[in-house]
Write an enzyme that holds these catalytic residues in place. Structure first.
Site, PDB file in Angstrom:
ATOM      1  N   TYR A  33       0.822  -1.204   0.000  1.00 32.84           N
ATOM      2  CA  TYR A  33       0.000   0.000   0.000  1.00 32.84           C
ATOM      3  C   TYR A  33       0.859   1.259   0.000  1.00 32.84           C
ATOM      4  O   TYR A  33       2.079   1.186   0.209  1.00 32.84           O
ATOM      5  CB  TYR A  33      -0.954  -0.001   1.202  1.00 32.84           C
ATOM      6  N   ARG A  52       7.961   4.028  -4.874  1.00 33.20           N
ATOM      7  CA  ARG A  52       8.120   3.058  -3.781  1.00 33.20           C
ATOM      8  C   ARG A  52       7.123   1.907  -3.945  1.00 33.20           C
ATOM      9  O   ARG A  52       7.459   0.755  -3.649  1.00 33.20           O
ATOM     10  CB  ARG A  52       7.924   3.758  -2.423  1.00 33.20           C
ATOM     11  N   LYS A 147       6.473  -2.148   1.815  1.00 35.41           N
ATOM     12  CA  LYS A 147       5.331  -1.547   2.518  1.00 35.41           C
ATOM     13  C   LYS A 147       4.101  -2.442   2.395  1.00 35.41           C
ATOM     14  O   LYS A 147       3.193  -2.186   1.603  1.00 35.41           O
ATOM     15  CB  LYS A 147       5.065  -0.141   1.952  1.00 35.41           C
TER      16      LYS A 147
HETATM   17  N1  PMP Z   1       7.853   3.890   8.729  1.00 35.07           N
HETATM   18  C1  PMP Z   1       6.718   3.179   8.772  1.00 35.07           C
HETATM   19  C2  PMP Z   1       6.735   1.853   9.449  1.00 35.07           C
HETATM   20  C3  PMP Z   1       5.532   3.669   8.199  1.00 35.07           C
HETATM   21  O1  PMP Z   1       4.392   2.957   8.241  1.00 35.07           O
HETATM   22  C4  PMP Z   1       5.548   4.963   7.602  1.00 35.07           C
HETATM   23  C5  PMP Z   1       4.291   5.553   7.030  1.00 35.07           C
HETATM   24  N2  PMP Z   1       3.936   4.961   5.833  1.00 35.07           N
HETATM   25  C6  PMP Z   1       6.766   5.674   7.563  1.00 35.07           C
HETATM   26  C7  PMP Z   1       7.894   5.102   8.145  1.00 35.07           C
HETATM   27  C8  PMP Z   1       6.858   7.019   6.922  1.00 35.07           C
HETATM   28  O2  PMP Z   1       6.797   6.923   5.536  1.00 35.07           O
HETATM   29  P1  PMP Z   1       6.282   8.130   4.643  1.00 35.07           P
HETATM   30  O3  PMP Z   1       7.131   9.311   4.990  1.00 35.07           O
HETATM   31  O4  PMP Z   1       6.510   7.670   3.256  1.00 35.07           O
HETATM   32  O5  PMP Z   1       4.852   8.337   4.984  1.00 35.07           O
END
Ligand code: PMP
Length: 285
Positions: A33, A52, A147
């Site tokens: 996701y 990503r 992710k």
């Molecule tokens: N680490 C984790 C485990 C997350 O779930 C997220 C949020 N998606 C992030 C870091 C931060 O990622 P981003 O800056 O792409 O939202």
């Protein structure tokens, strides 16, 4: 008026937004996701999110549901249909529908669902006060750089935080902080150095992390990508987190101990300001 959801090419009302019980996302968490931010009706850093997504799909040998251009077109239409000015766009790709077998099915199209959440992000009262967190053991799987929707351990962490009367949790593995339950973790040392864990399989490569580290370098801060301990964090001048939905958010208390003055520090405040100003001034990306 109810929200419009996107399900495999169709824009439908919530009651019609349905997937099969045999969807592998539902049965195996065999799905990935992305969450993109919408500010002033525009997607922020969305191209990086789609990059990503492509990497997550590739690491799991999952076929993309359609081209990036088609995803982008659908994202824009969904934002328009739901008249989202500020909030989030959630996108999930699963390996699709197949009878329940562990190995990957062949010739099964992946499925794509999306929905929006209108939400006030800029005016977040927590940014004024900072957030409190607890530290917990990192119980997640070994490929956190992908992710996936397998988020039970972070859910347990957030629940533990709620039960402890705080906002979030930082996860610790082998004595070092990995990241927050849904965000990347940082400290500012007494030498004014910004420290955050290096990339690897242990953490998600945050899109906001990437932008904020760039802004920090441009603003003249020394940035060290190295793991740190909770003890180091307790001695730090400041701590903060980053994510698409929180931007840069000061952390003012860890496990009941105030960090620095116990209120948001200048580095976190400055980086939050730069991040928001840059996001607002850019075209849909
Ligand atoms: N680490 C984790 C485990 C997350 O779930 C997220 C949020 N998606 C992030 C870091 C931060 O990622 P981003 O800056 O792409 O939202």
């Amino acid at each position: 008026m109810s929200r419009i959801f996107y399900v495999n090419g169709d824009f439908v009302a919530e009651e019609d937004a349905k997937i099969s019980v045999l969807d592998r996302g539902f049965l195996f968490a065999d799905a990935v996701y992305e969450v993109s931010t919408v500010l002033a009706g525009k997607l922020i850093d969305n191209k990086a999110h789609l990059r990503r997504l492509a990497r997550s799909l590739s690491e799991l040998a999952m076929v993309a549901p359609c081209s990036d251009e088609s995803i982008l077109e659908a994202q824009h239409k969904l934002i328009e249909l739901n008249t989202v000015q500020e909030g989030l766009l959630y996108l999930q790709v699963s390996r699709g529908v197949a009878d329940r077998e562990f190995y990957y099915p062949t010739n099964t199209p992946s499925s794509l669902v999306m929905f929006t959440q209108s939400k006030s992000l800029l005016d977040n009262p927590a940014a004024q006060t900072g957030i409190k967190i607890i530290s917990i053991p990192d119980q997640r799987w070994a490929r956190r750089d992908i992710k996936t929707v397998g988020l039970l351990a972070p859910c347990m962490g957030k629940q533990a935080a709620v039960e402890a009367g705080v906002n979030d949790a930082w996860m610790v593995e082998d004595g070092f902080v990995t990241e927050g339950t849904s965000n990347n973790a940082y400290i500012v040392t007494s030498e004014k150095q910004i420290k955050t864990r290096q990339l690897g399989h242990e953490i998600l490569s945050g899109i906001t992390r990437d932008a904020v580290l760039r802004f920090a370098n441009e603003a003249g801060y020394s940035v060290l990508e190295e793991a740190f301990t909770i003890e180091e964090a307790l001695q730090a001048e400041e701590a903060f987190i980053t994510s698409a939905s929180t931007f840069v958010m000061p952390v003012v208390n860890i496990d009941g101990t105030d960090i620095g003055s116990g209120s948001p520090g200048p580095v976190a405040k400055q980086l939050r300001k730069i991040y928001i100003e840059t996001a607002m001034s850019r075209q849909d990306l």
